[in-house]
Design a protein around this motif. Structure first.
Motif, PDB file in Angstrom:
ATOM      1  N   SER A 117    -103.869 -35.510   2.630  1.00 35.42           N
ATOM      2  CA  SER A 117    -102.342 -34.879   2.502  1.00 35.42           C
ATOM      3  C   SER A 117    -102.215 -34.216   3.852  1.00 35.42           C
ATOM      4  O   SER A 117    -100.964 -33.700   3.951  1.00 35.42           O
ATOM      5  N   GLN A 118    -102.916 -34.327   4.904  1.00 32.91           N
ATOM      6  CA  GLN A 118    -102.289 -33.589   6.275  1.00 32.91           C
ATOM      7  C   GLN A 118    -101.677 -34.565   7.262  1.00 32.91           C
ATOM      8  O   GLN A 118    -102.181 -35.539   7.040  1.00 32.91           O
ATOM      9  N   GLN A 119    -100.782 -33.847   7.839  1.00 32.69           N
ATOM     10  CA  GLN A 119    -100.048 -34.572   8.759  1.00 32.69           C
ATOM     11  C   GLN A 119    -100.948 -35.137   9.840  1.00 32.69           C
ATOM     12  O   GLN A 119    -100.790 -35.964  10.441  1.00 32.69           O
ATOM     13  N   THR A 120    -102.187 -34.125  10.271  1.00 32.34           N
ATOM     14  CA  THR A 120    -102.942 -34.364  11.398  1.00 32.34           C
ATOM     15  C   THR A 120    -104.418 -34.557  10.923  1.00 32.34           C
ATOM     16  O   THR A 120    -104.554 -33.938   9.824  1.00 32.34           O
ATOM     17  N   VAL A 121    -105.206 -34.907  11.555  1.00 27.77           N
ATOM     18  CA  VAL A 121    -106.313 -35.121  11.145  1.00 27.77           C
ATOM     19  C   VAL A 121    -107.348 -33.946  11.875  1.00 27.77           C
ATOM     20  O   VAL A 121    -107.260 -33.584  13.194  1.00 27.77           O
ATOM     21  N   ASN A 122    -107.921 -33.005  11.022  1.00 26.36           N
ATOM     22  CA  ASN A 122    -108.626 -31.942  11.654  1.00 26.36           C
ATOM     23  C   ASN A 122    -110.200 -32.210  12.151  1.00 26.36           C
ATOM     24  O   ASN A 122    -110.737 -33.322  11.679  1.00 26.36           O
ATOM     25  N   GLY A 123    -110.736 -31.476  12.830  1.00 31.50           N
ATOM     26  CA  GLY A 123    -112.021 -31.655  13.298  1.00 31.50           C
ATOM     27  C   GLY A 123    -113.112 -31.984  12.462  1.00 31.50           C
ATOM     28  O   GLY A 123    -114.101 -32.506  12.549  1.00 31.50           O
ATOM     29  N   LEU A 124    -113.120 -30.888  11.496  1.00 31.24           N
ATOM     30  CA  LEU A 124    -113.879 -31.096  10.317  1.00 31.24           C
ATOM     31  C   LEU A 124    -114.059 -32.560   9.639  1.00 31.24           C
ATOM     32  O   LEU A 124    -115.044 -33.069   9.217  1.00 31.24           O
ATOM     33  N   MET A 125    -113.051 -33.114   9.451  1.00 27.30           N
ATOM     34  CA  MET A 125    -112.907 -34.460   9.116  1.00 27.30           C
ATOM     35  C   MET A 125    -113.957 -35.205   9.527  1.00 27.30           C
ATOM     36  O   MET A 125    -114.566 -36.127   9.000  1.00 27.30           O
ATOM     37  N   PHE A 126    -114.037 -35.211  11.049  1.00 28.88           N
ATOM     38  CA  PHE A 126    -114.934 -36.039  11.754  1.00 28.88           C
ATOM     39  C   PHE A 126    -116.291 -35.607  11.588  1.00 28.88           C
ATOM     40  O   PHE A 126    -117.339 -36.502  11.871  1.00 28.88           O
ATOM     41  N   THR A 127    -116.436 -34.451  11.657  1.00 34.25           N
ATOM     42  CA  THR A 127    -117.945 -33.724  11.869  1.00 34.25           C
ATOM     43  C   THR A 127    -118.303 -33.492  10.639  1.00 34.25           C
ATOM     44  O   THR A 127    -119.828 -33.129  10.354  1.00 34.25           O
ATOM     45  N   TYR A 128    -117.750 -33.587   9.103  1.00 35.15           N
ATOM     46  CA  TYR A 128    -118.502 -33.335   7.956  1.00 35.15           C
ATOM     47  C   TYR A 128    -119.713 -34.166   7.593  1.00 35.15           C
ATOM     48  O   TYR A 128    -120.488 -33.764   6.998  1.00 35.15           O
ATOM     49  N   PRO A 129    -119.455 -35.156   8.118  1.00 37.16           N
ATOM     50  CA  PRO A 129    -120.922 -36.252   7.819  1.00 37.16           C
ATOM     51  C   PRO A 129    -122.075 -35.399   8.479  1.00 37.16           C
ATOM     52  O   PRO A 129    -123.330 -35.817   7.925  1.00 37.16           O
ATOM     53  N   VAL A 130    -122.067 -34.819   9.392  1.00 44.92           N
ATOM     54  CA  VAL A 130    -123.248 -34.333  10.231  1.00 44.92           C
ATOM     55  C   VAL A 130    -123.469 -32.981   9.393  1.00 44.92           C
ATOM     56  O   VAL A 130    -124.594 -32.605   9.290  1.00 44.92           O
ATOM     57  N   HIS A 131    -122.371 -32.231   8.774  1.00 47.21           N
ATOM     58  CA  HIS A 131    -122.700 -31.170   7.673  1.00 47.21           C
ATOM     59  C   HIS A 131    -123.470 -31.567   6.647  1.00 47.21           C
ATOM     60  O   HIS A 131    -124.557 -30.838   6.320  1.00 47.21           O
ATOM     61  N   GLN A 132    -123.289 -32.841   6.323  1.00 44.90           N
ATOM     62  CA  GLN A 132    -123.860 -33.271   5.193  1.00 44.90           C
ATOM     63  C   GLN A 132    -125.387 -33.789   5.599  1.00 44.90           C
ATOM     64  O   GLN A 132    -126.157 -33.723   4.648  1.00 44.90           O
ATOM     65  N   ALA A 133    -125.675 -33.935   6.635  1.00 42.21           N
ATOM     66  CA  ALA A 133    -126.830 -34.296   7.225  1.00 42.21           C
ATOM     67  C   ALA A 133    -127.760 -33.096   6.951  1.00 42.21           C
ATOM     68  O   ALA A 133    -128.873 -33.046   6.828  1.00 42.21           O
ATOM     69  N   ALA A 134    -127.073 -32.011   7.341  1.00 36.30           N
ATOM     70  CA  ALA A 134    -127.547 -30.603   7.170  1.00 36.30           C
ATOM     71  C   ALA A 134    -128.128 -30.225   5.642  1.00 36.30           C
ATOM     72  O   ALA A 134    -129.030 -29.920   5.435  1.00 36.30           O
ATOM     73  N   ASP A 135    -127.019 -30.635   4.688  1.00 34.11           N
ATOM     74  CA  ASP A 135    -127.231 -30.562   3.346  1.00 34.11           C
ATOM     75  C   ASP A 135    -128.234 -31.136   2.904  1.00 34.11           C
ATOM     76  O   ASP A 135    -129.115 -30.748   1.988  1.00 34.11           O
ATOM     77  N   ILE A 136    -128.577 -32.499   3.379  1.00 29.74           N
ATOM     78  CA  ILE A 136    -129.738 -33.028   2.784  1.00 29.74           C
ATOM     79  C   ILE A 136    -130.999 -32.940   3.413  1.00 29.74           C
ATOM     80  O   ILE A 136    -132.078 -32.618   2.796  1.00 29.74           O
ATOM     81  N   LEU A 137    -131.105 -32.612   4.818  1.00 30.90           N
ATOM     82  CA  LEU A 137    -132.185 -32.439   5.482  1.00 30.90           C
ATOM     83  C   LEU A 137    -132.762 -30.897   5.385  1.00 30.90           C
ATOM     84  O   LEU A 137    -133.944 -30.775   5.551  1.00 30.90           O
ATOM     85  N   PHE A 138    -131.873 -30.054   5.105  1.00 26.48           N
ATOM     86  CA  PHE A 138    -132.416 -28.659   4.865  1.00 26.48           C
ATOM     87  C   PHE A 138    -133.580 -28.527   3.799  1.00 26.48           C
ATOM     88  O   PHE A 138    -134.577 -27.664   3.944  1.00 26.48           O
TER      89      PHE A 138
END
Ligand code: ATP
Ligand code: MG
Length: 320
Positions: A117-138
């Protein structure tokens, strides 16, 4: 093999049939055998919208959906991103292990940008898969019950685990995705059934709401019902929803309907979905929000303890 199971959902709305057949059914099946963590990914809500919206209500609804499908908080640690600051700290070294090109070519991220729904793409959109790596690997997760849209993210996690182990020390297992009977359940508009796309059948909808949603689904004017995914995708999708709920093949259901047309098809789908969800909906009413939040607090405590230990290992491995 001894597994540790990790998976989760964004608190963006009520869970739906896609969640059930993509991931929830496997969670319920695995919870008796393996330690399991289930994440309410609240920081992931703001990847594709400006504000987190009705986040507290959505978290409560998510918790009640979990209890309704039969996740048992005595066996499963249910926790939320925002309660575990160590996850954010893990994300930083992990981000250094992947290239901008790798982040940019993730097909799920591209699809989500298209529906954002956003006009521009924010940085978290590109980086959240790495956050997800932390979710799985912690928690040193090894098995990740998810829908097909998550496969690129699990691949990213595998990459992060391997590169961390090579660069620093063998800290992480390389996890595997596990898909359910419906790895990509389609919504009533033919696209991926999604909480945020107005095309879902929520587990918690009433029987009348369910009937109304299915009534509005597109079909065609052919009276003879056949299962033909290529030429009759709308009819095929309705047959698939019923097939998943009934545990029967689509063609058999189509033969049974025969020349009944769209009306008979929709009646069959509505009954199949409502019959299937009745016990889940009943169980949902047996639980309270208070009870659900007690379970979350305990899950947060257990997950945090685990995350602190892993972050210490990571800092040691990096000689910080
Ligand atoms: P949103 O539209 O807000 O992103 P969503 O419906 O895509 O919501 P998520 O919280 O992003 O749900 O996904 C939670 C889990 O459910 C993931 O493992 C995802 O793969 C799975 N899942 C979501 N939608 C489907 C679907 N249509 N079919 C199968 N699995 C699904
Ligand atoms: Mg999603």
């Amino acid at each position: 093999m001894d597994h540790i199971v990790l998976t989760g959902d964004r608190p963006t709305g009520p869970l739906h049939l896609g969640h059930y057949f993509g991931s929830l059914a496997n969670r319920v099946a695995l919870q008796d055998t393996y330690p399991m963590y289930v994440l309410i990914a609240d920081y992931q809500v703001i990847t594709d919208r400006d504000r987190p919206g009705e986040i507290q209500r959505n978290v409560t609804d998510l918790l009640l959906d979990y209890l309704a499908v039969g996740l048992d908080p005595a066996k499963v640690a249910i926790f939320r991103h925002s309660a575990i600051p160590e996850l954010n700290q893990l994300m930083l070294p992990f981000l250094s292990l992947v290239s901008v090109a790798e982040l940019s070519r993730n097909p799920t991220v591209k699809d989500e940008i298209a529906h954002s729904s956003q006009q521009t793409v924010n940085g978290l959109m590109f980086t959240y898969p790495v956050h997800q790596a932390a979710d799985i690997l912690f928690c040193k997760g090894t098995l990740v019950p998810v829908g097909r849209d998550q496969l690129p993210h699990v691949e990213m996690t595998r990459l992060v685990a391997r590169r961390f182990n090579e660069r620093y020390a063998a800290v992480f297992p390389v996890p595997e995705a596990m898909m359910g009977d419906g790895p990509l359940v389609k919504g009533l508009d033919g696209g991926k059934m999604s909480k945020s796309r107005g095309n879902a059948i929520p587990l918690s909808a009433t029987e009348d709401e369910t009937a109304a949603l299915i009534r509005k689904a597109r079909t065609d004017s052919e009276r003879l019902i056949t299962f033909d995914e290529r030429d009759r995708p709308e009819v095929a999708n309705l047959l698939t929803l019923a097939a998943l709920c009934l545990g029967r093949p689509q063609r058999e259901l189509a033969d049974e309907i025969g020349y009944g047309g769209a009306a008979a098809l929709k009646r069959l789908v509505t009954d199949a979905v409502n019959d299937f969800l009745r016990p889940i909906r009943r169980r949902r009413r047996e639980h309270t929000a208070e009870e659900a939040h007690v379970a979350l607090a305990e899950g947060n405590r257990r997950a945090r303890e685990r995350a602190i230990t892993t972050l210490d290992e990571v800092r040691d491995a990096m000689k910080f």
